[in-house]
Scaffold this motif. Structure first.
Motif, PDB file in Angstrom:
ATOM      1  N   TYR A  33       0.827  -1.202   0.000  1.00 30.37           N
ATOM      2  CA  TYR A  33       0.000   0.000   0.000  1.00 30.37           C
ATOM      3  C   TYR A  33       0.858   1.246   0.000  1.00 30.37           C
ATOM      4  O   TYR A  33       0.926   1.990   0.984  1.00 30.37           O
ATOM      5  N   TYR A  37       3.490  10.348  -5.994  1.00 29.78           N
ATOM      6  CA  TYR A  37       2.853  11.541  -6.516  1.00 29.78           C
ATOM      7  C   TYR A  37       3.902  12.454  -7.123  1.00 29.78           C
ATOM      8  O   TYR A  37       5.051  12.495  -6.666  1.00 29.78           O
ATOM      9  N   LEU A  47      -1.462  11.939  -8.623  1.00 35.81           N
ATOM     10  CA  LEU A  47      -1.164  10.524  -8.412  1.00 35.81           C
ATOM     11  C   LEU A  47      -0.520   9.924  -9.657  1.00 35.81           C
ATOM     12  O   LEU A  47      -1.054  10.048 -10.760  1.00 35.81           O
ATOM     13  N   TYR A  50      -0.093   3.710  -7.790  1.00 34.10           N
ATOM     14  CA  TYR A  50      -0.756   3.259  -6.573  1.00 34.10           C
ATOM     15  C   TYR A  50      -0.479   1.776  -6.374  1.00 34.10           C
ATOM     16  O   TYR A  50      -0.174   1.058  -7.341  1.00 34.10           O
ATOM     17  N   HIS A  51      -0.590   1.348  -5.118  1.00 34.64           N
ATOM     18  CA  HIS A  51      -0.301  -0.040  -4.766  1.00 34.64           C
ATOM     19  C   HIS A  51       1.040  -0.489  -5.342  1.00 34.64           C
ATOM     20  O   HIS A  51       1.152  -1.585  -5.896  1.00 34.64           O
ATOM     21  N   TYR A  88       6.771  12.582  -4.334  1.00 35.08           N
ATOM     22  CA  TYR A  88       6.524  12.120  -2.970  1.00 35.08           C
ATOM     23  C   TYR A  88       6.019  10.692  -2.980  1.00 35.08           C
ATOM     24  O   TYR A  88       5.194  10.332  -3.823  1.00 35.08           O
ATOM     25  N   GLN A  90       3.956   7.829  -0.506  1.00 31.72           N
ATOM     26  CA  GLN A  90       2.968   7.858   0.568  1.00 31.72           C
ATOM     27  C   GLN A  90       2.566   6.438   0.914  1.00 31.72           C
ATOM     28  O   GLN A  90       2.343   5.621   0.013  1.00 31.72           O
ATOM     29  N   TYR A  92      -0.392   4.205   2.825  1.00 33.91           N
ATOM     30  CA  TYR A  92      -1.787   4.362   3.269  1.00 33.91           C
ATOM     31  C   TYR A  92      -2.310   3.063   3.852  1.00 33.91           C
ATOM     32  O   TYR A  92      -3.492   2.752   3.748  1.00 33.91           O
ATOM     33  N   VAL A  93      -1.413   2.309   4.464  1.00 35.08           N
ATOM     34  CA  VAL A  93      -1.849   1.074   5.113  1.00 35.08           C
ATOM     35  C   VAL A  93      -2.062   1.298   6.608  1.00 35.08           C
ATOM     36  O   VAL A  93      -2.936   0.674   7.201  1.00 35.08           O
ATOM     37  N   SER A  95      -2.701   4.246   9.641  1.00 31.43           N
ATOM     38  CA  SER A  95      -2.959   5.614  10.020  1.00 31.43           C
ATOM     39  C   SER A  95      -2.017   6.003  11.156  1.00 31.43           C
ATOM     40  O   SER A  95      -1.826   5.194  12.082  1.00 31.43           O
ATOM     41  N   PRO A  96      -1.421   7.188  11.145  1.00 33.22           N
ATOM     42  CA  PRO A  96      -1.624   8.254  10.175  1.00 33.22           C
ATOM     43  C   PRO A  96      -0.914   7.986   8.852  1.00 33.22           C
ATOM     44  O   PRO A  96       0.244   7.549   8.828  1.00 33.22           O
ATOM     45  N   TYR A  97      -1.650   8.216   7.766  1.00 38.37           N
ATOM     46  CA  TYR A  97      -1.068   8.043   6.447  1.00 38.37           C
ATOM     47  C   TYR A  97       0.058   9.059   6.306  1.00 38.37           C
ATOM     48  O   TYR A  97      -0.137  10.247   6.573  1.00 38.37           O
ATOM     49  N   PHE A  99       3.625  10.743   4.288  1.00 40.17           N
ATOM     50  CA  PHE A  99       4.334  11.018   3.064  1.00 40.17           C
ATOM     51  C   PHE A  99       5.832  11.078   3.347  1.00 40.17           C
ATOM     52  O   PHE A  99       6.252  11.441   4.449  1.00 40.17           O
ATOM     53  N   GLN A 101       9.508  12.936   2.493  1.00 35.22           N
ATOM     54  CA  GLN A 101       9.827  14.364   2.481  1.00 35.22           C
ATOM     55  C   GLN A 101      10.014  14.910   1.071  1.00 35.22           C
ATOM     56  O   GLN A 101      10.140  16.123   0.889  1.00 35.22           O
TER      57      GLN A 101
ATOM     58  N   LEU B  45       4.303  17.340   2.368  1.00 40.17           N
ATOM     59  CA  LEU B  45       2.875  17.088   2.557  1.00 40.17           C
ATOM     60  C   LEU B  45       2.609  16.421   3.899  1.00 40.17           C
ATOM     61  O   LEU B  45       3.361  15.542   4.327  1.00 40.17           O
ATOM     62  N   TRP B  47      -0.688  14.619   5.960  1.00 42.99           N
ATOM     63  CA  TRP B  47      -2.086  14.192   6.013  1.00 42.99           C
ATOM     64  C   TRP B  47      -2.707  14.669   7.322  1.00 42.99           C
ATOM     65  O   TRP B  47      -2.136  14.464   8.391  1.00 42.99           O
ATOM     66  N   ASN B  60      -4.922  12.678  12.157  1.00 39.08           N
ATOM     67  CA  ASN B  60      -3.512  12.546  12.459  1.00 39.08           C
ATOM     68  C   ASN B  60      -3.284  12.926  13.922  1.00 39.08           C
ATOM     69  O   ASN B  60      -3.584  14.056  14.314  1.00 39.08           O
ATOM     70  N   PRO B  61      -2.740  12.023  14.715  1.00 39.98           N
ATOM     71  CA  PRO B  61      -2.528  12.321  16.143  1.00 39.98           C
ATOM     72  C   PRO B  61      -1.634  13.523  16.383  1.00 39.98           C
ATOM     73  O   PRO B  61      -1.690  14.121  17.471  1.00 39.98           O
ATOM     74  N   ASP B 101      -8.338   2.327   2.073  1.00 43.55           N
ATOM     75  CA  ASP B 101      -6.958   1.828   2.015  1.00 43.55           C
ATOM     76  C   ASP B 101      -6.357   2.013   0.632  1.00 43.55           C
ATOM     77  O   ASP B 101      -5.808   1.079   0.042  1.00 43.55           O
ATOM     78  N   SER B 102      -6.467   3.217   0.127  1.00 47.84           N
ATOM     79  CA  SER B 102      -5.922   3.456  -1.201  1.00 47.84           C
ATOM     80  C   SER B 102      -5.343   4.852  -1.317  1.00 47.84           C
ATOM     81  O   SER B 102      -5.417   5.663  -0.392  1.00 47.84           O
ATOM     82  N   SER B 103      -4.724   5.084  -2.443  1.00 48.90           N
ATOM     83  CA  SER B 103      -4.049   6.355  -2.706  1.00 48.90           C
ATOM     84  C   SER B 103      -5.066   7.460  -2.938  1.00 48.90           C
ATOM     85  O   SER B 103      -6.270   7.220  -3.066  1.00 48.90           O
ATOM     86  N   PHE B 104      -4.548   8.676  -3.003  1.00 48.92           N
ATOM     87  CA  PHE B 104      -5.400   9.855  -3.157  1.00 48.92           C
ATOM     88  C   PHE B 104      -5.498  10.188  -4.646  1.00 48.92           C
ATOM     89  O   PHE B 104      -4.587  10.732  -5.250  1.00 48.92           O
ATOM     90  N   ASP B 105      -6.665   9.848  -5.223  1.00 50.28           N
ATOM     91  CA  ASP B 105      -6.812   9.923  -6.672  1.00 50.28           C
ATOM     92  C   ASP B 105      -6.971  11.340  -7.190  1.00 50.28           C
ATOM     93  O   ASP B 105      -6.354  11.729  -8.165  1.00 50.28           O
TER      94      ASP B 105
END
Lengths: 108, 117
Positions: A33, A37, A47, A50-51, A88, A90, A92-93, A95-97, A99, A101, B45, B47, B60-61, B101-105
């Motif tokens: 995951y 970008y 984007l 992905y994956h 970048y 990222q 996304y598996v 949280s927090p998602y 990125f 640097q 960036l 999130w 985000n904590p 559970d996916s990227s930001f389209d």
């Protein structure tokens, strides 16, 4: 939190060359995951991948992604002038998602 | 293709609350997860959080309890509130869509919010 570290910070290449960008995660990213970008000045990120492997809609096939576990790579073959930008990764598996640097790809 | 448009004040005073809204172009408001991402000037960036049409949220904590997101499916929009802002919250704020559970389209164009008195 998963920390993503991208290298190099800046990559200077010429059009027609191949770019290899690295993204290393602080812990294993299961199920691949991870995305990539592209961001140009004054624009929102776009984007690319992905994956880990899959190109987003409309992305040229000179862009490819690979990797697994903690090490991931974005490869850009035959650089075009429009490819010079910041990239970048990222995850996304978890949280927090997060990125990376960013890697700035600049024209030599 | 989903189109997103952020709106809200470009200037917020320190200690006050930043409020932004993202308008979604079509009925996909009930299809995607909706995210906020920010980017301080010249930096990377971050999130901020995500929300689903059911109202389920993830934050985000790093932003603690300062963040609240909401969604209004009838108006096809979702919102961000960030309280007790400081100069460190000065950034371009983007809204973006994603599947589970996916990227930001898709991304909005972004809106610059400056925290200053």
């Amino acid at each position: 939190e998963i920390v993503l570290t991208q290298s190099p910070g800046t990559l200077s290449l010429s059009p027609g060359e191949r770019a290899t960008l690295s993204c290393r995660a602080s812990q294993s990213i299961s199920r691949t995951y991870l995305g990539w970008y592209q961001q140009k000045p004054g624009q929102a990120p776009r984007l690319l991948i992905y994956h880990t492997f899959n190109r987003a809609t409309g992305i040229p096939d000179r862009f490819s992604g690979s990797g697994s576990g903690t090490d991931f790579t974005l490869t850009i073959n035959r650089l075009e002038p429009e490819d010079f930008a910041v990239y970048y990764c990222q995850q996304y598996v978890f949280s927090p998602y997060s990125f990376g640097q960013g890697t700035k790809l600049e024209m030599k | 293709q989903v189109q997103l448009q952020e709106s809200g004040p470009g200037l917020v005073k320190p200690s006050e609350t930043l409020s932004l809204t993202c308008a979604v172009s079509d009925d996909s408001i009930t299809t995607y997860y909706w995210n906020w991402v920010r980017q301080p000037p010249g930096k990377g960036l971050e999130w901020i959080g995500s929300i689903y049409y059911t109202g389920n949220t993830k934050y985000n904590p790093s932003l603690g309890s300062r963040v609240t997101m909401s969604i209004d499916t009838s108006r096809r929009e979702f919102s961000l509130r960030l309280s007790s802002v400081t100069a460190a919250d000065t950034a371009v704020y983007y809204c973006a869509s994603s599947h589970y559970d996916s990227s930001f389209d898709y991304w909005g164009q972004g809106t610059l919010v400056t925290v200053s008195s």
